[in-house]
Design an enzyme around this catalytic site. Structure first.
Site, PDB file in Angstrom:
ATOM      1  N   VAL A  12      70.130  15.569  -3.695  1.00  0.00           N
ATOM      2  CA  VAL A  12      70.059  14.180  -3.218  1.00  0.00           C
ATOM      3  C   VAL A  12      68.682  13.871  -2.627  1.00  0.00           C
ATOM      4  O   VAL A  12      68.095  12.815  -2.905  1.00  0.00           O
ATOM      5  CB  VAL A  12      71.188  13.867  -2.204  1.00  0.00           C
ATOM      6  N   VAL A 128      80.452   8.242   0.682  1.00  0.00           N
ATOM      7  CA  VAL A 128      81.692   8.040  -0.091  1.00  0.00           C
ATOM      8  C   VAL A 128      81.339   7.354  -1.403  1.00  0.00           C
ATOM      9  O   VAL A 128      80.657   6.325  -1.416  1.00  0.00           O
ATOM     10  CB  VAL A 128      82.700   7.157   0.677  1.00  0.00           C
ATOM     11  N   ASP A 197      86.785  17.600   0.004  1.00  0.00           N
ATOM     12  CA  ASP A 197      85.749  16.563  -0.074  1.00  0.00           C
ATOM     13  C   ASP A 197      86.401  15.169  -0.126  1.00  0.00           C
ATOM     14  O   ASP A 197      86.023  14.264   0.627  1.00  0.00           O
ATOM     15  CB  ASP A 197      84.898  16.838  -1.329  1.00  0.00           C
ATOM     16  N   LYS A 201      86.366  11.927   2.610  1.00  0.00           N
ATOM     17  CA  LYS A 201      85.990  10.566   2.189  1.00  0.00           C
ATOM     18  C   LYS A 201      87.092   9.552   2.516  1.00  0.00           C
ATOM     19  O   LYS A 201      86.796   8.447   2.982  1.00  0.00           O
ATOM     20  CB  LYS A 201      85.649  10.568   0.702  1.00  0.00           C
TER      21      LYS A 201
HETATM   22  N1  HSE Z   1      80.872  17.090  -4.867  1.00  0.00           N
HETATM   23  C1  HSE Z   1      80.969  15.692  -4.693  1.00  0.00           C
HETATM   24  C2  HSE Z   1      81.731  15.109  -5.880  1.00  0.00           C
HETATM   25  C3  HSE Z   1      79.599  15.089  -4.581  1.00  0.00           C
HETATM   26  O1  HSE Z   1      81.921  15.841  -6.861  1.00  0.00           O
HETATM   27  O2  HSE Z   1      82.149  13.967  -5.835  1.00  0.00           O
HETATM   28  C4  HSE Z   1      79.573  13.681  -4.084  1.00  0.00           C
HETATM   29  O3  HSE Z   1      80.082  13.568  -2.785  1.00  0.00           O
END
Ligand code: HSE
Length: 405
Positions: A12, A128, A197, A201
């Site tokens: 990023v 997000v 993850d 979010k």
């Molecule tokens: N690993 C995360 C995904 C990256 O695959 O969405 C973006 O937050």
């Protein structure tokens, strides 16, 4: 001239550097001044022809002590040292833009308050949905609505895996490797495949929607590691697809949230969201249904959202933007009371009478190919009632919820 620093030159961070360089002219025109990246902090060595070498910095203190730096981009990931460094920058009145969902989910309320105390901004659009604008719409455009539902495909890696398994019959591990190579996956990919993850979010979106702290540890989370080829075949037989969804709904004043694989039908707006794309479905009590769609992971889409936050921060230098996310905890409803229909695969010797006795009228599903099992779909029932009844069945091969929409 506005000077910025980027903490981290990974996927990023290098993307943000590229966005600022590539769109230098149009960005400068939009903010009325030149936006310059004065430092990029990273310990690694980079090829001699990488332009980052001109601004590479090895020491955080140089950045935080430089009065010329007014914007800091944090794209290191993880909670530490990000939390300490972001706090330090905010205390010095520097605005911070981040894509770090762990940091935002854990310390969002506190960092927003710290930014406010110091007339700075803490912005996190990229945390997000990658490049999808979703934080600003919830915080600003929907501020006259009561949000009743947020349901999203919030993880690009798992959507990529499920799409390839379903459309191309590819193997889970091979597709995960591909997603890692494309820079979609987390450093530890269990954060993607186990749903952690997506959990962070949906915690962020729910906190913003209701203005209170939602602790991600309180959200029931299931990943996609148990989804098999057989589940995908049954989903197709039902004209549905399996997606990892993060959802939060406000029902009778109570907010329920969970992350799990769900079967959704062709009539659902999330049905056709494929590959690394993410989408967030939102219902507001006045606006009705909305959909936000775009690339949920990857270098430039995520960097585009971070760079847009930098532009926003420059436009509001010295003035803190109102973001309503207080530290008071939002107590989530018990998911035992959350209702879904359930898809269940059982061994062929499971008596259908026993299934009907437990669940009433069910839809029986079989595949054309010969199998030693069959599946059924229940009507919409409470999670706790389903769990109580399914315990009595000895040979359950899989259980997947159906989105009630
Ligand atoms: N690993 C995360 C995904 C990256 O695959 O969405 C973006 O937050």
């Amino acid at each position: 001239m506005i000077n910025a620093a980027i903490l981290g030159y990974g996927t990023v961070g290098s993307g943000v550097f590229e966005v600022i360089r590539t769109n230098q002219k149009s960005i400068s025109k939009r903010i009325g001044k030149e936006l310059r990246v004065k430092y990029v902090l990273d310990k690694k060595e980079f090829p001699a022809d990488d332009p980052v070498n001109e601004v590479l910095c090895r020491n955080f203190e140089t950045i935080v002590n430089d009065p010329e730096i007014s914007i800091v981009v944090e794209v290191l990931g993880g909670v530490e040292p990000s939390y300490t460094w972001v706090s330090e920058c905010l205390k010095r009145g520097k605005s911070v833009c981040t894509s770090n969902k762990e940091l935002v989910a854990k310390h969002g309320a506190e960092l927003i308050a710290l930014a406010k105390e110091n007339d700075a901004n803490f912005l996190f659009e990229a945390s997000v949905g990658g490049g999808i604008p979703i934080i600003r719409p919830i915080n600003e455009s929907l501020s006259a609505d009561e949000i009743t539902e947020i349901t999203g495909i919030l993880n690009g890696t798992t959507n990529y895996i499920l799409t390839k398994m379903s459309d191309e019959g590819l193997d889970f591990d091979a597709v995960l490797k591909e997603a890692q190579e494309k820079g979609y996956a987390e450093l530890h990919p269990e954060a993607d495949v186990e749903g952690y993850d997506a959990c962070r979010k949906i915690a962020i979106l729910t906190s913003l929607a209701y203005g209170q702290q939602v602790d991600y540890e309180d959200i029931y989370t299931e990943g996609i590691t148990k989804i098999t080829d057989a589940d995908i075949k049954y989903a197709k037989a039902l004209n549905k697809s399996i997606k990892l969804l993060g959802t939060s709904c406000k029902i009778d004043g109570q907010v329920y949230a969970m992350v799990c694989p769900m079967m959704i039908g062709k009539d659902h707006p999330l049905y056709s969201v494929k590959d690394v794309f993410n989408a967030v479905f939102v219902n507001g009590n006045m606006v009705d249904d909305l959909m936000f769609y775009g690339r949920g992971a990857g270098k430039l889409p995520t960097a585009s959202a971070v760079a847009a936050d930098m532009v926003e921060a420059v436009r509001h230098l010295g003035r803190s933007l109102p973001i309503i996310w207080g530290s008071e905890k939002l107590e989530l409803g018990n998911i035992g009371d959350f209702k879904h229909a359930f898809f269940v695969r059982v061994s062929a010797d499971t008596p259908k009478e026993a299934v009907e006795k437990a669940f009433g009228n069910v839809k029986i599903v079989t595949l054309e190919e010969k199998t030693d099992e069959y599946a059924f779909v229940t009507s919409i029932i409470k999670e706790k009632d389903f769990q109580k009844k399914i315990k009595d069945f000895k040979s359950v091969n899989s259980v997947i919820r159906l989105n009630a929409k």
